[in-house]
Scaffold this active site. Sequence first.
Site, mmCIF file in Angstrom:
data_model
loop_
_atom_site.group_PDB
_atom_site.id
_atom_site.type_symbol
_atom_site.label_atom_id
_atom_site.label_comp_id
_atom_site.label_asym_id
_atom_site.label_seq_id
_atom_site.Cartn_x
_atom_site.Cartn_y
_atom_site.Cartn_z
ATOM 1 N N LYS A 80 0.838 10.558 2.026
ATOM 2 C CA LYS A 80 1.502 9.562 2.880
ATOM 3 C C LYS A 80 2.991 9.907 2.948
ATOM 4 C CE LYS A 80 2.102 4.491 2.906
ATOM 5 N NZ LYS A 80 1.684 3.246 2.230
ATOM 6 N N SER A 154 -0.817 0.085 4.933
ATOM 7 C CA SER A 154 0.071 1.007 5.604
ATOM 8 C C SER A 154 -0.292 2.486 5.409
ATOM 9 C CB SER A 154 1.498 0.783 5.105
ATOM 10 O OG SER A 154 1.588 1.046 3.710
ATOM 11 N N SER A 178 -2.032 -1.770 0.635
ATOM 12 C CA SER A 178 -1.931 -0.679 1.613
ATOM 13 C C SER A 178 -2.763 0.563 1.338
ATOM 14 C CB SER A 178 -0.468 -0.264 1.773
ATOM 15 O OG SER A 178 0.245 -1.253 2.459
#
Lengths: 463, 64
Positions: A80, A154, A178
């Site tokens: 990420k 996310s 997330s």
Amino acid sequence: MSELAFLGLADAAQLIRARKLSPVEYTRALLERIERLDSRYHAFIRVTPELAIAAARRAEQEIAAGSLRGPLHGVPFGLKDIIDVAGQPTTGHSKVGDNIATADAVVTARLKSAGGVLLGKLATHEFAIGGPSFDLPWPPAVNPWGGNHFPGGSSSGSGVALAAGMLPAALGTDTGGSVRNPASLCAITGMKPTYGRVSRRGVFPLAVSLDHVGPMTRSVRDNALLLQLLAGHDPEDPGSADVEVPDYAADLERGVKGLEIGLIRHFYAEDMQADPEQAQAIETAADVLRRLGASVREIRLVSLQEYATCSRIIIRCEAFAVHRRWLQQRPGDYGALARQRILDGATVSAADYIDALRLRGRLTRRTLEAFAGIDAALTVSGMDPPCPIDDAEACARMYPRQARQPFNVTGQPAIAIPAGFTASGLPLSLQLVGHPWQEATLYRIAHAYERATLWIDRRPPGL
Amino acid sequence: MDEERVREIAAAAGLDKLTDKQLTEFAAAIASGRALAEMLPKDLHWSEESALVFRLPMPARSAR
């Protein structure tokens, strides 16, 4: 190609060890797949093919020389894009975040030293809080399940890349859910380990007291292998705990016979009303676990709303403290969603923030008391299956309809895994929650359920 | 809340570069923050403090 695309970490490791799979060929195959598919799914912010091929070559040479580092050696993975990689920008999927990292994050360094092959940096909601957004330098990641659906966030790129067979392992971060949200909506596996289990050093913070880094994979076994590489004390992360790391794969095959599992039904039947297919998936999962020999009985925790109040105040205040200077100087460089969510923290008083921290202590005590006498708990992750990504109202409605935040507040480990599909073919999921430091028990239960249901064998349409 | 008051609160937080549209977002943020604070239990006590603990490093071991 499809076989390599959906090869799991454990299976890839076995083939590489047996010299039946070349890390270079494997990496090339996945890079070609990313090249072919990512204009549709937008999982990646930056692919680094030259670096990946170089890492794969190194791994191949080392393995050929008889030096095998472990299950990730020669296996591709993604990060990420709030996680630092030395020499590369950490963008946070934002126009604002354009720094070049001077060092690897601890988790990056751990995966590199295990011989992993980094393919690139993955999409996120802006700074892990604002999304899905269409006013950022990169488009939001799109779920391979459904026509044009929200993949959750996310850690959206991590979930999408795994579901689309672009890589077998990725890292996400989880401050209010997330890792587990995209895991749930993309039909993959995501673990939020115990707070303090995995170092956050070198990871751009959202809310330091709630931030976790977690492994994302397609199968439970792969997830256990990946956490094994990540877990461990980091004296330079003030939240890190010096707690022994067990062998996470050791108990995978022990089954659930004799385990006591609490069912937190009020989260999805009283505090919020889950989508009926999602609620039914949890009830069916409870029956599956009973059939496998576990004892499942209902337990009650504090209401979801109390956890949400606590979590939202802490996230907003701590996030505003991180972003204040940028918001003062260049507010227009943020996307509207992230700006609005972070600005919320500008107006909460210091006394209210401290009260939220006190509430966190109270909620944690009460939750752990409710866990006395059980080995783990079963409940929903989110209340809804994925909605269309371009339906801003539906996405906004879904955002708070979740049962993940409580376990960021308490710091307990929690894993989200697939629990079936709606009649229209969209993913449903479940969440298992454990005692602090007992990730191994969650893997044991999740693996037994996964083997009994085989939801992970399904592929997104056309892939 | 009137626009002038929103501007004052924004300025107090150092947010003096917000556009009119962003000030509207900020007004919503003020309302949201207040609503959240209202939802906190009223019986929280300092003895429940668990997070704001200042700790010094442990003393180094004597070389002797």
